[in-house]
Design a protein around this motif. Structure first.
Motif, PDB file in Angstrom:
ATOM      1  N   MET A 175     -18.928 -24.812 -12.484  1.00  0.00           N
ATOM      2  CA  MET A 175     -17.899 -24.049 -13.177  1.00  0.00           C
ATOM      3  C   MET A 175     -16.693 -23.844 -12.268  1.00  0.00           C
ATOM      4  O   MET A 175     -16.837 -23.666 -11.061  1.00  0.00           O
ATOM      5  CB  MET A 175     -18.449 -22.683 -13.596  1.00  0.00           C
ATOM      6  N   ARG A 176     -15.520 -23.875 -12.868  1.00  0.00           N
ATOM      7  CA  ARG A 176     -14.304 -23.538 -12.129  1.00  0.00           C
ATOM      8  C   ARG A 176     -13.882 -22.134 -12.531  1.00  0.00           C
ATOM      9  O   ARG A 176     -13.869 -21.800 -13.714  1.00  0.00           O
ATOM     10  CB  ARG A 176     -13.194 -24.538 -12.421  1.00  0.00           C
ATOM     11  N   VAL A 177     -13.578 -21.333 -11.539  1.00  0.00           N
ATOM     12  CA  VAL A 177     -13.163 -19.953 -11.761  1.00  0.00           C
ATOM     13  C   VAL A 177     -11.715 -19.801 -11.318  1.00  0.00           C
ATOM     14  O   VAL A 177     -11.346 -20.221 -10.221  1.00  0.00           O
ATOM     15  CB  VAL A 177     -14.058 -18.978 -10.977  1.00  0.00           C
ATOM     16  N   GLN A 178     -10.904 -19.212 -12.171  1.00  0.00           N
ATOM     17  CA  GLN A 178      -9.516 -18.910 -11.851  1.00  0.00           C
ATOM     18  C   GLN A 178      -9.386 -17.388 -11.856  1.00  0.00           C
ATOM     19  O   GLN A 178      -9.760 -16.737 -12.843  1.00  0.00           O
ATOM     20  CB  GLN A 178      -8.593 -19.525 -12.901  1.00  0.00           C
ATOM     21  N   THR A 179      -8.909 -16.815 -10.779  1.00  0.00           N
ATOM     22  CA  THR A 179      -8.879 -15.354 -10.694  1.00  0.00           C
ATOM     23  C   THR A 179      -7.740 -14.858  -9.808  1.00  0.00           C
ATOM     24  O   THR A 179      -7.260 -15.571  -8.933  1.00  0.00           O
ATOM     25  CB  THR A 179     -10.225 -14.818 -10.157  1.00  0.00           C
ATOM     26  N   SER A 180      -7.354 -13.631 -10.070  1.00  0.00           N
ATOM     27  CA  SER A 180      -6.351 -12.970  -9.218  1.00  0.00           C
ATOM     28  C   SER A 180      -7.006 -11.934  -8.310  1.00  0.00           C
ATOM     29  O   SER A 180      -6.319 -11.207  -7.607  1.00  0.00           O
ATOM     30  CB  SER A 180      -5.295 -12.282 -10.101  1.00  0.00           C
ATOM     31  N   LEU A 181      -8.339 -11.866  -8.336  1.00  0.00           N
ATOM     32  CA  LEU A 181      -9.078 -10.936  -7.491  1.00  0.00           C
ATOM     33  C   LEU A 181      -9.590 -11.680  -6.264  1.00  0.00           C
ATOM     34  O   LEU A 181     -10.531 -12.465  -6.348  1.00  0.00           O
ATOM     35  CB  LEU A 181     -10.246 -10.330  -8.269  1.00  0.00           C
ATOM     36  N   PRO A 182      -8.977 -11.485  -5.101  1.00  0.00           N
ATOM     37  CA  PRO A 182      -9.311 -12.261  -3.895  1.00  0.00           C
ATOM     38  C   PRO A 182     -10.794 -12.286  -3.554  1.00  0.00           C
ATOM     39  O   PRO A 182     -11.314 -13.307  -3.125  1.00  0.00           O
ATOM     40  CB  PRO A 182      -8.496 -11.563  -2.800  1.00  0.00           C
ATOM     41  N   ALA A 183     -11.499 -11.174  -3.753  1.00  0.00           N
ATOM     42  CA  ALA A 183     -12.914 -11.116  -3.376  1.00  0.00           C
ATOM     43  C   ALA A 183     -13.736 -12.155  -4.129  1.00  0.00           C
ATOM     44  O   ALA A 183     -14.779 -12.614  -3.643  1.00  0.00           O
ATOM     45  CB  ALA A 183     -13.471  -9.720  -3.642  1.00  0.00           C
ATOM     46  N   LEU A 184     -13.285 -12.564  -5.299  1.00  0.00           N
ATOM     47  CA  LEU A 184     -14.056 -13.507  -6.109  1.00  0.00           C
ATOM     48  C   LEU A 184     -13.889 -14.942  -5.636  1.00  0.00           C
ATOM     49  O   LEU A 184     -14.483 -15.855  -6.210  1.00  0.00           O
ATOM     50  CB  LEU A 184     -13.675 -13.370  -7.583  1.00  0.00           C
ATOM     51  N   GLU A 185     -13.096 -15.158  -4.598  1.00  0.00           N
ATOM     52  CA  GLU A 185     -13.043 -16.478  -3.977  1.00  0.00           C
ATOM     53  C   GLU A 185     -14.408 -16.860  -3.412  1.00  0.00           C
ATOM     54  O   GLU A 185     -14.692 -18.030  -3.157  1.00  0.00           O
ATOM     55  CB  GLU A 185     -12.015 -16.488  -2.840  1.00  0.00           C
ATOM     56  N   GLN A 186     -15.248 -15.861  -3.238  1.00  0.00           N
ATOM     57  CA  GLN A 186     -16.575 -16.113  -2.659  1.00  0.00           C
ATOM     58  C   GLN A 186     -17.526 -16.783  -3.651  1.00  0.00           C
ATOM     59  O   GLN A 186     -18.646 -17.137  -3.283  1.00  0.00           O
ATOM     60  CB  GLN A 186     -17.169 -14.787  -2.170  1.00  0.00           C
ATOM     61  N   LEU A 187     -17.092 -16.950  -4.900  1.00  0.00           N
ATOM     62  CA  LEU A 187     -17.934 -17.623  -5.890  1.00  0.00           C
ATOM     63  C   LEU A 187     -17.870 -19.131  -5.686  1.00  0.00           C
ATOM     64  O   LEU A 187     -17.410 -19.881  -6.531  1.00  0.00           O
ATOM     65  CB  LEU A 187     -17.466 -17.272  -7.308  1.00  0.00           C
ATOM     66  N   VAL A 188     -18.349 -19.589  -4.553  1.00  0.00           N
ATOM     67  CA  VAL A 188     -18.220 -21.012  -4.216  1.00  0.00           C
ATOM     68  C   VAL A 188     -19.534 -21.595  -3.704  1.00  0.00           C
ATOM     69  O   VAL A 188     -19.539 -22.484  -2.871  1.00  0.00           O
ATOM     70  CB  VAL A 188     -17.108 -21.238  -3.162  1.00  0.00           C
ATOM     71  N   ARG A 189     -20.660 -21.093  -4.196  1.00  0.00           N
ATOM     72  CA  ARG A 189     -21.939 -21.614  -3.731  1.00  0.00           C
ATOM     73  C   ARG A 189     -22.187 -22.991  -4.336  1.00  0.00           C
ATOM     74  O   ARG A 189     -22.149 -23.177  -5.544  1.00  0.00           O
ATOM     75  CB  ARG A 189     -23.071 -20.668  -4.115  1.00  0.00           C
ATOM     76  N   HIS A 190     -22.401 -23.982  -3.471  1.00  0.00           N
ATOM     77  CA  HIS A 190     -22.612 -25.354  -3.916  1.00  0.00           C
ATOM     78  C   HIS A 190     -24.056 -25.783  -3.678  1.00  0.00           C
ATOM     79  O   HIS A 190     -24.667 -25.439  -2.668  1.00  0.00           O
ATOM     80  CB  HIS A 190     -21.661 -26.305  -3.192  1.00  0.00           C
ATOM     81  N   CYS A 191     -24.577 -26.555  -4.618  1.00  0.00           N
ATOM     82  CA  CYS A 191     -25.949 -27.038  -4.507  1.00  0.00           C
ATOM     83  C   CYS A 191     -26.032 -28.086  -3.393  1.00  0.00           C
ATOM     84  O   CYS A 191     -25.235 -29.033  -3.367  1.00  0.00           O
ATOM     85  CB  CYS A 191     -26.401 -27.635  -5.836  1.00  0.00           C
ATOM     86  N   PRO A 192     -26.985 -27.961  -2.480  1.00  0.00           N
ATOM     87  CA  PRO A 192     -27.112 -28.940  -1.396  1.00  0.00           C
ATOM     88  C   PRO A 192     -27.681 -30.270  -1.871  1.00  0.00           C
ATOM     89  O   PRO A 192     -27.686 -31.244  -1.125  1.00  0.00           O
ATOM     90  CB  PRO A 192     -28.081 -28.249  -0.427  1.00  0.00           C
ATOM     91  N   GLY A 193     -28.119 -30.318  -3.127  1.00  0.00           N
ATOM     92  CA  GLY A 193     -28.698 -31.546  -3.673  1.00  0.00           C
ATOM     93  C   GLY A 193     -30.095 -31.282  -4.198  1.00  0.00           C
ATOM     94  O   GLY A 193     -30.869 -30.566  -3.547  1.00  0.00           O
ATOM     95  N   PRO A 194     -30.422 -31.810  -5.388  1.00  0.00           N
ATOM     96  CA  PRO A 194     -31.734 -31.537  -5.979  1.00  0.00           C
ATOM     97  C   PRO A 194     -32.906 -31.986  -5.107  1.00  0.00           C
ATOM     98  O   PRO A 194     -33.973 -31.395  -5.161  1.00  0.00           O
ATOM     99  CB  PRO A 194     -31.684 -32.317  -7.300  1.00  0.00           C
ATOM    100  N   HIS A 195     -32.704 -33.032  -4.296  1.00  0.00           N
ATOM    101  CA  HIS A 195     -33.802 -33.497  -3.449  1.00  0.00           C
ATOM    102  C   HIS A 195     -34.109 -32.507  -2.332  1.00  0.00           C
ATOM    103  O   HIS A 195     -35.170 -32.569  -1.712  1.00  0.00           O
ATOM    104  CB  HIS A 195     -33.447 -34.863  -2.846  1.00  0.00           C
ATOM    105  N   LEU A 196     -33.174 -31.575  -2.082  1.00  0.00           N
ATOM    106  CA  LEU A 196     -33.365 -30.601  -1.017  1.00  0.00           C
ATOM    107  C   LEU A 196     -33.809 -29.239  -1.536  1.00  0.00           C
ATOM    108  O   LEU A 196     -34.373 -28.451  -0.786  1.00  0.00           O
ATOM    109  CB  LEU A 196     -32.054 -30.418  -0.236  1.00  0.00           C
ATOM    110  N   SER A 197     -33.535 -28.953  -2.802  1.00  0.00           N
ATOM    111  CA  SER A 197     -33.800 -27.595  -3.265  1.00  0.00           C
ATOM    112  C   SER A 197     -34.605 -27.512  -4.563  1.00  0.00           C
ATOM    113  O   SER A 197     -35.641 -26.879  -4.608  1.00  0.00           O
ATOM    114  CB  SER A 197     -32.473 -26.844  -3.433  1.00  0.00           C
ATOM    115  N   HIS A 198     -34.139 -28.184  -5.613  1.00  0.00           N
ATOM    116  CA  HIS A 198     -34.791 -28.029  -6.900  1.00  0.00           C
ATOM    117  C   HIS A 198     -34.434 -29.201  -7.816  1.00  0.00           C
ATOM    118  O   HIS A 198     -33.575 -30.021  -7.493  1.00  0.00           O
ATOM    119  CB  HIS A 198     -34.369 -26.702  -7.551  1.00  0.00           C
ATOM    120  N   HIS A 199     -35.097 -29.251  -8.967  1.00  0.00           N
ATOM    121  CA  HIS A 199     -34.897 -30.343  -9.924  1.00  0.00           C
ATOM    122  C   HIS A 199     -33.802 -29.976 -10.921  1.00  0.00           C
ATOM    123  O   HIS A 199     -33.757 -28.864 -11.431  1.00  0.00           O
ATOM    124  CB  HIS A 199     -36.209 -30.613 -10.668  1.00  0.00           C
TER     125      HIS A 199
END
Length: 207
Positions: A175-199
């Protein structure tokens, strides 16, 4: 008139922290757990129909009155999905009318975001990364505003799973998030890859 003025003053005194548009009560409910005051969750499921001019105007008046600190918008993304490229009726009058209505919803919610910016308050808008709505003029203009940031997050990292799928099957759905609230820039967790974490599987059909 005097009674209306009293009501207006009363509403102004109530600090509203979060208002949702195109969403049933979600974060408004969560807000209470953190001592925040939730406002309206304006959605078809709560009696708001933004295909109607009167409902759009009522929503604008509501935002003007309560001045929410954060306005969250989640308009339907179906017609802006890349899957629409597979439709065979893209050139029909019916499809064009549906697309025009979808664009009007985006214009409306962008107008509410603009109210937040002008009032020195915050907004958050979310749509899938590949949604064509990001190319709409109103949304692109918001991105040019001072202090408005964009970030991308993989929803599987926040626990998004699929119904009708094997247990613990996750959906990445970036998902792409567009916001004017600086703290929400932290919504950037990326999946390391299904072979490393989950299906992973895609949200298609009944899933």
């Amino acid at each position: 008139i005097e009674e209306e003025e009293k009501i207006e003053k009363f509403i102004k005194k109530l600090q509203t922290d979060i208002v949702e548009v195109y969403s049933p009560p979600r974060l408004v409910k969560e807000a209470k757990r953190y001592g925040l005051r939730g406002g309206e969750s304006m959605d078809l499921r709560t009696g708001w129909d933004f295909t109607r001019q009167s409902h759009r105007e009522a929503a604008e008046r509501y935002v003007d009155r309560v001045e929410p600190r954060l306005l969250i918008g989640s308009p339907e993304c179906r017609l802006f999905s890349s899957l629409q490229n597979l439709r065979r009726d893209k050139n029909t009058v019916k499809f064009q009318a549906e697309m025009e209505e979808a664009k009007n919803h985006m214009k409306f919610v962008a107008k509410l975001y603009e109210k937040q910016i002008q009032g020195g308050r915050w907004f958050l808008h979310e749509h899938p990364v590949a949604a064509t709505s990001w190319q709409l003029e109103e949304i692109m203009e918001l991105a040019k505003k001072e202090n408005v940031v964009l970030s991308i997050a993989d929803q599987c990292m926040y626990g998004l799973t699929l119904t009708g799928a094997p247990r613990d099957t996750f959906c990445r759905k970036p998902m792409r998030v567009q916001t004017s609230l600086p703290a929400l820039e932290q919504l950037v967790r990326h999946c390391p890859g299904p072979h490393l974490s989950h299906h992973h599987e895609h949200a298609l059909g009944s899933r």
